[in-house]
Design an enzyme around this catalytic site. Structure first.
Site, short mmCIF file in Angstrom:
data_model
loop_
_atom_site.label_atom_id
_atom_site.label_comp_id
_atom_site.label_asym_id
_atom_site.label_seq_id
_atom_site.Cartn_x
_atom_site.Cartn_y
_atom_site.Cartn_z
N TYR A 129 0.83 -1.21 0.00
CA TYR A 129 0.00 0.00 0.00
C TYR A 129 0.87 1.26 0.00
CZ TYR A 129 -3.41 3.53 1.14
OH TYR A 129 -4.18 4.66 1.09
N TRP A 140 1.17 5.64 -1.78
CA TRP A 140 0.84 6.60 -2.82
C TRP A 140 1.84 6.65 -3.96
CZ3 TRP A 140 -2.19 11.53 -3.10
CH2 TRP A 140 -3.46 11.38 -2.51
N1 MGD Z 1 -1.12 18.55 2.21
C1 MGD Z 1 -1.57 17.29 2.22
N2 MGD Z 1 -2.79 17.01 1.71
C2 MGD Z 1 -3.27 15.75 1.76
C3 MGD Z 1 -2.51 14.69 2.30
C4 MGD Z 1 -1.21 15.02 2.84
O1 MGD Z 1 -0.49 14.14 3.35
N3 MGD Z 1 -0.80 16.32 2.77
N4 MGD Z 1 -3.01 13.40 2.30
C5 MGD Z 1 -4.10 13.09 1.37
C6 MGD Z 1 -4.76 11.85 1.73
S1 MGD Z 1 -3.97 10.39 1.42
C7 MGD Z 1 -6.01 11.81 2.25
S2 MGD Z 1 -6.77 10.31 2.55
C8 MGD Z 1 -6.76 13.03 2.54
C9 MGD Z 1 -7.40 12.96 3.92
O2 MGD Z 1 -8.33 13.95 4.07
P1 MGD Z 1 -9.08 14.11 5.46
O3 MGD Z 1 -9.38 12.80 6.04
O4 MGD Z 1 -10.20 15.04 5.22
O5 MGD Z 1 -7.93 14.87 6.28
P2 MGD Z 1 -7.40 15.04 7.75
O6 MGD Z 1 -6.45 16.17 7.63
O7 MGD Z 1 -6.91 13.77 8.30
O8 MGD Z 1 -8.67 15.47 8.59
C10 MGD Z 1 -9.42 16.64 8.33
C11 MGD Z 1 -9.95 17.21 9.61
O9 MGD Z 1 -10.92 16.37 10.21
C12 MGD Z 1 -11.05 16.78 11.54
N5 MGD Z 1 -11.44 15.66 12.40
C13 MGD Z 1 -10.68 14.64 12.84
N6 MGD Z 1 -11.39 13.82 13.64
C14 MGD Z 1 -12.64 14.35 13.68
C15 MGD Z 1 -13.87 13.97 14.33
O10 MGD Z 1 -13.96 12.97 15.03
N7 MGD Z 1 -14.94 14.75 14.09
C16 MGD Z 1 -14.91 15.88 13.32
N8 MGD Z 1 -16.03 16.55 13.14
N9 MGD Z 1 -13.78 16.26 12.71
C17 MGD Z 1 -12.67 15.51 12.89
C18 MGD Z 1 -9.71 17.30 11.99
O11 MGD Z 1 -9.87 18.56 12.60
C19 MGD Z 1 -8.90 17.32 10.72
O12 MGD Z 1 -8.14 18.48 10.59
O13 MGD Z 1 -5.90 14.17 2.50
C20 MGD Z 1 -5.12 14.20 1.30
N10 MGD Z 1 -4.51 15.49 1.25
N1 MGD Z 2 -2.04 8.47 12.38
C1 MGD Z 2 -2.44 8.52 11.11
N2 MGD Z 2 -1.87 7.71 10.21
C2 MGD Z 2 -2.27 7.75 8.91
C3 MGD Z 2 -3.27 8.66 8.49
C4 MGD Z 2 -3.87 9.51 9.46
O1 MGD Z 2 -4.76 10.31 9.16
N3 MGD Z 2 -3.41 9.42 10.75
N4 MGD Z 2 -3.65 8.70 7.15
C5 MGD Z 2 -3.47 7.49 6.39
C6 MGD Z 2 -3.67 7.71 4.96
S1 MGD Z 2 -5.16 8.42 4.53
C7 MGD Z 2 -2.78 7.32 4.01
S2 MGD Z 2 -3.23 7.41 2.37
C8 MGD Z 2 -1.48 6.77 4.37
C9 MGD Z 2 -0.34 7.22 3.43
O2 MGD Z 2 0.73 6.36 3.51
P1 MGD Z 2 1.77 6.16 2.32
O3 MGD Z 2 1.11 6.31 1.01
O4 MGD Z 2 2.50 4.89 2.56
O5 MGD Z 2 2.73 7.40 2.59
P2 MGD Z 2 3.85 8.08 1.68
O6 MGD Z 2 4.68 8.89 2.61
O7 MGD Z 2 3.20 8.80 0.54
O8 MGD Z 2 4.68 6.86 1.16
C10 MGD Z 2 5.06 6.67 -0.14
C11 MGD Z 2 6.49 6.15 -0.19
O9 MGD Z 2 6.78 5.81 -1.52
C12 MGD Z 2 8.05 6.33 -1.88
N5 MGD Z 2 8.01 6.56 -3.34
C13 MGD Z 2 7.54 7.63 -4.01
N6 MGD Z 2 7.66 7.45 -5.35
C14 MGD Z 2 8.21 6.24 -5.52
C15 MGD Z 2 8.56 5.48 -6.67
O10 MGD Z 2 8.40 5.90 -7.82
N7 MGD Z 2 9.10 4.25 -6.44
C16 MGD Z 2 9.30 3.75 -5.19
N8 MGD Z 2 9.81 2.52 -5.08
N9 MGD Z 2 8.99 4.45 -4.09
C17 MGD Z 2 8.44 5.67 -4.26
C18 MGD Z 2 8.22 7.58 -1.05
O11 MGD Z 2 9.59 7.89 -0.90
C19 MGD Z 2 7.51 7.19 0.25
O12 MGD Z 2 8.38 6.62 1.18
O13 MGD Z 2 -1.16 7.14 5.71
C20 MGD Z 2 -2.17 6.73 6.64
N10 MGD Z 2 -1.69 6.91 8.00
MO MO Z 3 -5.17 8.64 2.23
#
Ligand code: MGD
Ligand code: MGD
Ligand code: MO
Length: 774
Positions: free
Chosen positions: A115, A117
C-alpha cells in the site's frame, strides 16, 4: 571548461501539482508553477534539495545480518548496518530468495499488498509495477481497501452504492456555489488537503470553490475540533465537539427533524428503505434513550440549543452535508457516514443541485473538481492466481497471527503465513498505527524487499533495499480522471547515484525468475509510454475528443482536456427515475436499515446506524490517565512522509521536531509554552514534538500531523522514544469495526509533559551505517 549555462524547463507532475522543473547544468535548481494553476501548493519546492540530499539511497543495499545469516538474522531489522552490493549480485541474491520462498511455501507466503501513494505518472506507478511483477511470478497476497477511507468503502455499498463511484459523481463546486444555501462541514474542508490529488493535480480549485460559494451567499458551518479546517475568509460558524462524537450529533439533528416534523416523508418513502426500523432507536423505544439534543450534548459537549437550531436551519433551505474522510478513520467510523446519508435523506434533497451529501470535499482536490468522466489507460497488472487478502490495515495482525482468523464485512477469513514481504511506493512506518507493534511484526517474515528513493524507516527495516528514481528522473504520463490537466512528464535529471526505475528493478528480477518476457512484453520505457498513449488516443476518439500525438504532447508539456459538458449533481439520475436508475444496494434504494448488516450478527453494529461508544475518547474512563485526544491529520507542508527531508517540511519544524498544536488552557495547566519541546505518551509509545499554542484547537484536543519520519532513540528497540514526532507510535492498531476493518487512527488518548533538558538530536535524515562489500 565552457562558461555557458545550460538551462532548461521540463514539464513534470506530482500528486501536489504540475510543474516545470528548472534544470541548470544537469542539476534541479527550482520548480516553476503551472501558469494555469490559480492556487499552487506550498509542497512543491520541497523536492529541490530533497532530490539529491544525504538521505537518498544511492546504491543497492543488503542488511549486514541478512548477508551473513539470512532470515535467522531477522531481529537485526531496524538496527543493523547495511552493505552496499553491486546491482547484479544484489538482484541475483534477491531473485534466488524469492524463488526459494515461492518453491518452498507457495506464493501465498508472499505479501505484495504494498500500500502507498508512490508517485504521479501512470507507467512508473510503483504499486502497479510490483503487482505486475508478482503476478508474473505466480501471484501474491493482496490488500483490500485504503488507509484513506476503508470504513467508507465498506459501509456505502450497503447503504447507497460503491464508494469510489460516489466520489466520481460528486456535485461540483460551481453547482454548490450557485445552488446551496447552507453547507455543514463535518471535519471541515481543509484547503491544505486539497493541495493533492492521487495521480497529479493541474489546477487547484478548492480555495476558489469555497471563495466563490461564499461570495454567492452560501453560509458555512464547520463542525470540527479544529477551527482552521476551513479558511477564515468564508466566515464559517465553528461548532467544536469532542472528537469522534459526530454520530451522536447527527442523531440529535435527526431527532429534531423528526420530532418537529421537518423531515421529508415523501423522499423517505420513495427513495429509501428501513426508516421505520431506525425510528424506534432514534426515539429510544429500543434502548430507553431518545437521541435528543440534550443526550448528544452530554456526549459531544455541543449545547443542545446549538444542535436544535442547526437542524432547523438545515431544514430551512438547500443544504449540503459534507463529511471529511477523517471521520471514518476512527473507531466505528462507518457510523457517521451512514448517519450523514440518513440526515441528507431526511432533508429530502439528495439528487438535487446543492443539496444532499458529499464525502471528502477538500480531502483531495479531485472531489467536486469539474471534469468529464473518462477512463485513462494504466499499466496492466495481470491476473493474481492467489485469492488470499487482508483488509489493508491488518498488516501487523497478519504478520503476528499466521493462521489466525478475522472477520470482514460479514465474512470470516484466515491470515496467511507470510515469509516474504515486497514493498514499493509506500511506507507502513509512516502509514500504519502502533509502530511499536509493527517493529515486532516486521521481524516475522524471512525476508523483506523494498524499493525506495530515500532511507525511510521502512527501508531501515528491510533486508534488500533497491534504490529507485524519482519521477523527475524518468519519462511518464500523468493522467487521472479527477483532473482536467494531463502532463507529458519528461526526464529532468539523470538518475541520482546508481538508482534505477522500479520497472528496471523488476525487469532484472523477472529475468532471474525466468518471467522477463511476460513482465516486459518486449517493451522498454519508451515503448510502454507509446503503447499507453496510443490507447489513450483511441479511447479519446471513441469519446469524441482529440489527443495529439506523443511528440506534440511532449512539446506542449501540460494541457487541459475534458471540460464537463453539463453540471454534475450526485445521484441526480436516481432521483429523476429510481426505477430506471436503481442504486447498486440490495434494494436498489438508500438503505437506512440494512438486512445484510443485520444478518452479520455483529453485536456492536446493528442493522441501522447508531452511536457506538469509541474505545478511546474524551468521555472514557481512560481520560483519568490520558486526558487529551490526539488528532493526527494530514500535514500542510508535504504529502504524508514524502519530502519530509526537504526544505519546506523542515522549515515548519520547531527545534527540529514536528509541530504540534494545543489549546492555551491545556498548555497552561502543564506549564508548557510556545516553542517548547514536549513528550507525548500513552501505554503504546512516546514521541517528542514542538509546541504551537493555539485557540484554533478545542480544549482537550491536540493536533499532530502525520509524516514526521519515525526516529527511534534506540533503533530496533520496541517502545523506544520517537525523537522526531511520528504520531503513529501513539495510535491504536485495531480495525474500525468488523464491517470495514479500516484504520482507526483518530481514536487516541494521550498525555503530554514538557521535555526537560536538551532533547536528543533528530537523526532520521542521516542514513544508516553503510559498509563496503569485502
Ligand atoms: N497537504 C496534504 N494534503 C493531503 C494529504 C497530505 O499528506 N498532505 N493526504 C491526502 C490523503 S492520502 C487523504 S486520505 C486526505 C485525507 O483527508 P481528510 O481525512 O479530510 O484529512 P485530515 O487532515 O486527516 O482530517 C481533516 C480534519 O478532520 C477533523 N477531524 C478529525 N477527527 C474528527 C472527528 O472525530 N470529528 C470531526 N467533526 N472532525 C474531525 C480534523 O480537525 C482534521 O483536521 O488528504 C489528502 N490530502
Ligand atoms: N495516524 C495517522 N496515520 C495515517 C493517516 C492519518 O490520518 N493518521 N492517514 C493514512 C492515509 S489516509 C494514508 S493514504 C497513508 C499514506 O501512507 P503512504 O502512502 O504509505 O505514505 P507516503 O509517505 O506517501 O509513502 C510513499 C512512499 O513511496 C516512496 N516513493 C515515491 N515514489 C516512488 C517510486 O516511484 N518508487 C518507489 N519505489 N517508491 C516511491 C516515497 O519515498 C515514500 O516513502 O497514511 C495513513 N496513515
Ligand atoms: Mo489517504
Amino acid at each position: 571548461m565552457s562558461l555557458k549555462t545550460d538551462r532548461r524547463l521540463i514539464p513534470t507532475s506530482a500528486h501536489w501539482g504540475t510543474y516545470f522543473a528548472e534544470v541548470e547544468n544537469g542539476k534541479l535548481v527550482a520548480v516553476r508553477d503551472y501558469e494555469k494553476d490559480p492556487a499552487p501548493a506550498i509542497i512543491g519546492p520541497g523536492i529541490v534539495d530533497a532530490i539529491d540530499d544525504e538521505v537518498r539511497v544511492r546504491r543497492p543495499m543488503i542488511r549486514k545480518g541478512w548477508l551473513e545469516n539470512g532470515p535467522a538474522s531477522r531481529d537485526g531489522r531496524g538496527s543493523d548496518p547495511y552493505v552496499a552490493v553491486p546491482w547484479d549480485e544484489a538482484l541475483d541474491m534477491a531473485g534466488a530468495e524469492l524463488k526459494r520462498i515461492a518453491a518452498t511455501h507457495g506464493n501465498e507466503a508472499i505479501f505484495g499488498g504494498s500500500y502507498g501513494w508512490s508517485s504521479s505518472g501512470r507507467f512508473h506507478h510503483a504499486q502497479s509495477q510490483v503487482h505486475r511483477f508478482l503476478n508474473c511470478m505466480g501471484g501474491y497476497v493482496r490488500h483490500e481497501g485504503t488507509y484513506s477511507y476503508a470504513a467508507g468503502q465498506a459501509i456505502t455499498p450497503h447503504v447507497v452504492g460503491h464508494f469510489k463511484e460516489l466520489l466520481d459523481g460528486h456535485t461540483t463546486w460551481p453547482v454548490i456555489a450557485e445552488t446551496s444555501e447552507l453547507v455543514v462541514m463535518f471535519g471541515g474542508v481543509p484547503v491544505k488537503n486539497g493541495q493533492v490529488t492521487s495521480g497529479g493535480v493541474g489546477r487547484h480549485t478548492v480555495f476558489e470553490g469555497l471563495k466563490t460559494a461564499y461570495e454567492m451567499g452560501v453560509e458555512f458551518v464547520n463542525v470540527s475540533p479544529i477551527r482552521n479546517d476551513v479558511i477564515e475568509i468564508v466566515e464559517p460558524e465553528w461548532i467544536a465537539p469532542r472528537p469522534n462524537t459526530d454520530a451522536a450529533i447527527m442523531l440529535a439533528l435527526a431527532h429534531t427533524l423528526y420530532t418537529e416534523g421537518l423531515h421529508d416523508e415523501g423522499f423517505l418513502d420513495k427513495y429509501c428503505v428501513g426508516f421505520d426500523k431506525f425510528l424506534p432507536y432514534l426515539l429510544g423505544k429500543t434502548d430507553g434513550q431518545p437521541k435528543t439534543p440534550e443526550w448528544a450534548e452530554g456526549i459531544s459537549e455541543v449545547p443542545a440549543e446549538t444542535l436544535r437550531s442547526l437542524a432547523r436551519r438545515m431544514a430551512g433551505g438547500r443544504t449540503m452535508i459534507m463529511v471529511a474522510w477523517s471521520l471514518q478513520r476512527a473507531d466505528h467510523g462507518e457510523q457517521p457516514y451512514w448517519l450523514a446519508i440518513l440526515l441528507a435523506a431526511m432533508l429530502g434533497q439528495i439528487g438535487l443541485p446543492g443539496g444532499g451529501f458529499g464525502l471528502g470535499y477538500g480531502s483531495e482536490n479531485g472531489i467536486g473538481n469539474p471534469v468529464e468522466m473518462f477512463k485513462w489507460p494504466a499499466l496492466p497488472q495481470g491476473r493474481n492466481p492467489v485469492d488470499k487478502f487482508i483488509p489493508v490495515a491488518r498488516i501487523s495482525d497478519m504478520l503476528l497471527n499466521p493462521g489466525g482468523s478475522f472477520e470482514f464485512d460479514g465474512g470470516t477469513h484466515t491470515y496467511p503465513d507470510i515469509k516474504a514481504v515486497y514493498w514499493a511506493g509506500g511506507n507502513p512506518f509512516h502509514h500504519h498505527q502502533d509502530l511499536n507493534r509493527l517493529v515486532k511484526a516486521i521481524r516475522r517474515p524471512d525476508t523483506v524487499f523494498v524499493n525506495e528513493i530515500w532511507w525511510t524507516a521502512l527501508a531501515r527495516h528491510a533486508d534488500f533495499v533497491f534504490p529507485t528514481t524519482t519521477a523527475l528522473e524518468r519519462n511518464d504520463l500523468s493522467m487521472t480522471h479527477w483532473e482536467q490537466t494531463i502532463v507529458a512528464m519528461q526526464k529532468a535529471i539523470e538518475p541520482v547515484g546508481d538508482s534505477r526505475h522500479d520497472y528496471d528493478v523488476f525487469t532484472g528480477l523477472a529475468e532471474r525468475l525466468g518471467v522477463a518476457e511476460a513482465f516486459t512484453e518486449g517493451r522498454d520505457e519508451e515503448a510502454w509510454l507509446r503503447h499507453l498513449w496510443d490507447q489513450a488516443r483511441q479511447r479519446a476518439a471513441e469519446a469524441d475528443f482529440e489527443l495529439p500525438d506523443l511528440e506534440t504532447f511532449r512539446e506542449i508539456g501540460a494541457m487541459e482536456v475534458l471540460q464537463p459538458k453539463e453540471p454534475v449533481v450526485l445521484l441526480r439520475k436516481f432521483r429523476e427515475d429510481p426505477q430506471a436508475n436503481p442504486l447498486t444496494t440490495p434494494s436498489g434504494k438508500i438503505e437506512l436499515f440494512s438486512e445484510a448488516i443485520a444478518g452479520f450478527g455483529y453485536a456492536d453494529t446493528p442493522g441501522h446506524p447508531a452511536w457506538v461508544e469509541p474505545y478511546e475518547w474524551l468521555g472514557s474512563p481512560l481520560t483519568e490517565t490520558y486526558p487529551l485526544h490526539l488528532i493526527s491529520n494530514q500535514p500542510k507542508t508535504r504529502l504524508h512522509s514524502q519530502l519530509d527531508s526537504g526544505a519546506v517540511s523542515r522549515g515548519s519544524k520547531i527545534q527540529d521536531r514536528e509541530p504540534m498544536s494545543m489549546n492555551p488552557a491545556d498548555a497552561a495547566a502543564r506549564g508548557i509554552e510556545n516553542g517548547d519541546v514536549v513528550r507525548l505518551y500513552n501505554d503504546r509509545g512516546a514521541c517528542l514534538a514542538g509546541v504551537i499554542i493555539s485557540d484554533a484547537v478545542r480544549p482537550g484536543v491536540v493536533q499532530l500531523s502525520t509524516g514526521a519520519w519515525y526516529d527511534p532513540e534506540e533503533p530496533g528497540v520496541v517502545g523506544s522514544l520517537c525523537k522526531h514526532g511520528n504520531p503513529n507510535v501513539l495510535t491504536r492498531d485495531i480495525g474500525t469495526s468488523r464491517i470495514g476493518q479500516g484504520p482507526s487512527a483518530q481514536s487516541v488518548l494521550i498525555e503530554i509533559e514538557k521535555y526537560e533538558g536538551t532533547p536528543p538530536p533528530v537523526t532520521s535524515f542521516v542514513p544508516p551505517k553503510i559498509l563496503e562489500k569485502e
